[in-house]
Design a protein around this motif. Structure first.
Motif, PDB file in Angstrom:
ATOM      1  N   TRP A 190     -11.768 -52.872  45.041  1.00 44.24           N
ATOM      2  CA  TRP A 190     -11.416 -53.931  46.000  1.00 44.24           C
ATOM      3  C   TRP A 190     -10.391 -53.447  47.024  1.00 44.24           C
ATOM      4  O   TRP A 190     -10.484 -53.764  48.213  1.00 44.24           O
ATOM      5  N   GLU A 191      -9.408 -52.662  46.552  1.00 45.62           N
ATOM      6  CA  GLU A 191      -8.419 -52.101  47.483  1.00 45.62           C
ATOM      7  C   GLU A 191      -9.107 -51.285  48.575  1.00 45.62           C
ATOM      8  O   GLU A 191      -8.768 -51.391  49.753  1.00 45.62           O
ATOM      9  N   LEU A 192     -10.049 -50.478  48.154  1.00 41.57           N
ATOM     10  CA  LEU A 192     -10.747 -49.605  49.102  1.00 41.57           C
ATOM     11  C   LEU A 192     -11.652 -50.394  50.043  1.00 41.57           C
ATOM     12  O   LEU A 192     -12.071 -49.910  51.092  1.00 41.57           O
ATOM     13  N   LEU A 193     -11.942 -51.599  49.643  1.00 39.34           N
ATOM     14  CA  LEU A 193     -12.845 -52.459  50.406  1.00 39.34           C
ATOM     15  C   LEU A 193     -12.061 -53.353  51.374  1.00 39.34           C
ATOM     16  O   LEU A 193     -12.439 -53.517  52.534  1.00 39.34           O
ATOM     17  N   ALA A 194     -10.989 -53.931  50.869  1.00 37.84           N
ATOM     18  CA  ALA A 194     -10.308 -54.982  51.620  1.00 37.84           C
ATOM     19  C   ALA A 194      -9.321 -54.433  52.643  1.00 37.84           C
ATOM     20  O   ALA A 194      -9.134 -55.037  53.702  1.00 37.84           O
ATOM     21  N   ASP A 195      -8.686 -53.312  52.355  1.00 34.56           N
ATOM     22  CA  ASP A 195      -7.713 -52.746  53.275  1.00 34.56           C
ATOM     23  C   ASP A 195      -8.445 -52.031  54.412  1.00 34.56           C
ATOM     24  O   ASP A 195      -9.177 -51.070  54.159  1.00 34.56           O
ATOM     25  N   PRO A 196      -8.253 -52.485  55.648  1.00 37.20           N
ATOM     26  CA  PRO A 196      -9.038 -51.912  56.755  1.00 37.20           C
ATOM     27  C   PRO A 196      -8.909 -50.391  56.857  1.00 37.20           C
ATOM     28  O   PRO A 196      -9.894 -49.710  57.151  1.00 37.20           O
ATOM     29  N   GLU A 197      -7.696 -49.880  56.606  1.00 40.43           N
ATOM     30  CA  GLU A 197      -7.505 -48.445  56.737  1.00 40.43           C
ATOM     31  C   GLU A 197      -8.233 -47.691  55.631  1.00 40.43           C
ATOM     32  O   GLU A 197      -8.925 -46.693  55.881  1.00 40.43           O
ATOM     33  N   LEU A 198      -8.074 -48.188  54.395  1.00 36.32           N
ATOM     34  CA  LEU A 198      -8.755 -47.540  53.272  1.00 36.32           C
ATOM     35  C   LEU A 198     -10.275 -47.688  53.410  1.00 36.32           C
ATOM     36  O   LEU A 198     -11.036 -46.779  53.090  1.00 36.32           O
ATOM     37  N   ARG A 199     -10.690 -48.828  53.899  1.00 37.90           N
ATOM     38  CA  ARG A 199     -12.131 -49.053  54.083  1.00 37.90           C
ATOM     39  C   ARG A 199     -12.700 -48.054  55.089  1.00 37.90           C
ATOM     40  O   ARG A 199     -13.766 -47.476  54.894  1.00 37.90           O
ATOM     41  N   GLY A 200     -11.947 -47.874  56.167  1.00 38.28           N
ATOM     42  CA  GLY A 200     -12.411 -46.948  57.201  1.00 38.28           C
ATOM     43  C   GLY A 200     -12.614 -45.535  56.663  1.00 38.28           C
ATOM     44  O   GLY A 200     -13.495 -44.807  57.129  1.00 38.28           O
TER      45      GLY A 200
END
Lengths: 106, 130
Positions: free
Chosen positions: B21-31
């Protein structure tokens, strides 16, 4: 998508089940006239003509005049674009999810 | 019957749903995992966020009003302690999507979702063969 016609119009044209039936008939057995199609479908020739006009605007069929008749033939190109979208999109998600998996397990 | 033209992919990862979820929800991590030559150019609007469960967004290219699609990412916890990440992307017929500030703010919440039926793909196959 590299559609010659706006993809918008393609989706709008294909959103209707009757138009999909018409397109299917034309692609399988075309060229067909509106009269022939109306005889097969539970709608009037006028309604068929309207559907054909929309399909034509979307670039999914083209019309040829033969004497007093207008005969419609399917155009595969816009549908190829949709198929290409699905293929490209699936490939991109394979790659993205693999990057996500590696990042998560790092 | 499946009624939409859509693409579905999934992957199993060996970490819990909270980490995913962290990797999904945080725009920077998602990018960091999402962005590629396609994704990097897109405008993205989050439609629904259910922490630890699912994230849904609509995205489109500013220069291509016809190419909008909706993405749903669903997380399912596995017995192994890992997480299944399932993605579904479906085309939506876009209204005018030129990304003016007003268009972004006033983006329609009710979409005219002219989704493509499975019949379409059958027709496509028939046409491609023809």
């Amino acid at each position: 998508m590299a559609a010659a016609e706006p993809a918008d119009a393609v989706f709008a044209a294909l959103a209707d089940a009757t138009r999909r039936s018409i397109l299917q008939a034309v692609s399988e057995r075309g060229p067909l006239t509106a009269t022939t199609l109306a005889a097969e479908l539970p709608i009037s020739r006028q309604a068929v003509a309207k559907h054909l006009a929309l399909l034509r605007e979307a670039g999914l069929v083209h019309a040829d005049r033969a004497g007093r008749e207008t005969r419609f033939t399917a155009e595969p190109e816009p549908l190829r674009d949709v198929a290409a979208w699905a293929t490209a999109t699936g490939q991109r998600w394979d790659d993205r999810l693999e990057r996500l998996r590696r990042l998560a397990q790092r | 019957m499946q009624d939409d033209a859509e693409v579905t992919r999934s992957v199993d990862v060996e970490v819990g749903a909270d980490r995913v979820w962290e990797l999904l929800a945080d725009p920077e991590l998602r990018g960091a995992w999402l962005d590629d030559d396609d994704a990097a150019d897109r405008e993205l609007r989050i439609d629904e966020a259910r922490p630890g469960e699912s994230l849904t967004w609509t995205w489109w290219r500013p220069d291509d009003e016809a190419g909008a699609s909706q993405v749903a990412v669903v997380l399912t916890e596995l017995d192994s302690g890992g997480t299944r990440v399932a993605v579904t992307e479906r085309l939506v017929a876009a209204p005018r999507l030129h990304a003016s500030a007003s268009a972004r703010v006033g983006f329609p919440t009710v979409w005219d979702r002219r989704l493509l039926g499975l019949e379409l793909l059958l027709v496509a196959a028939g046409v491609l063969v023809a």
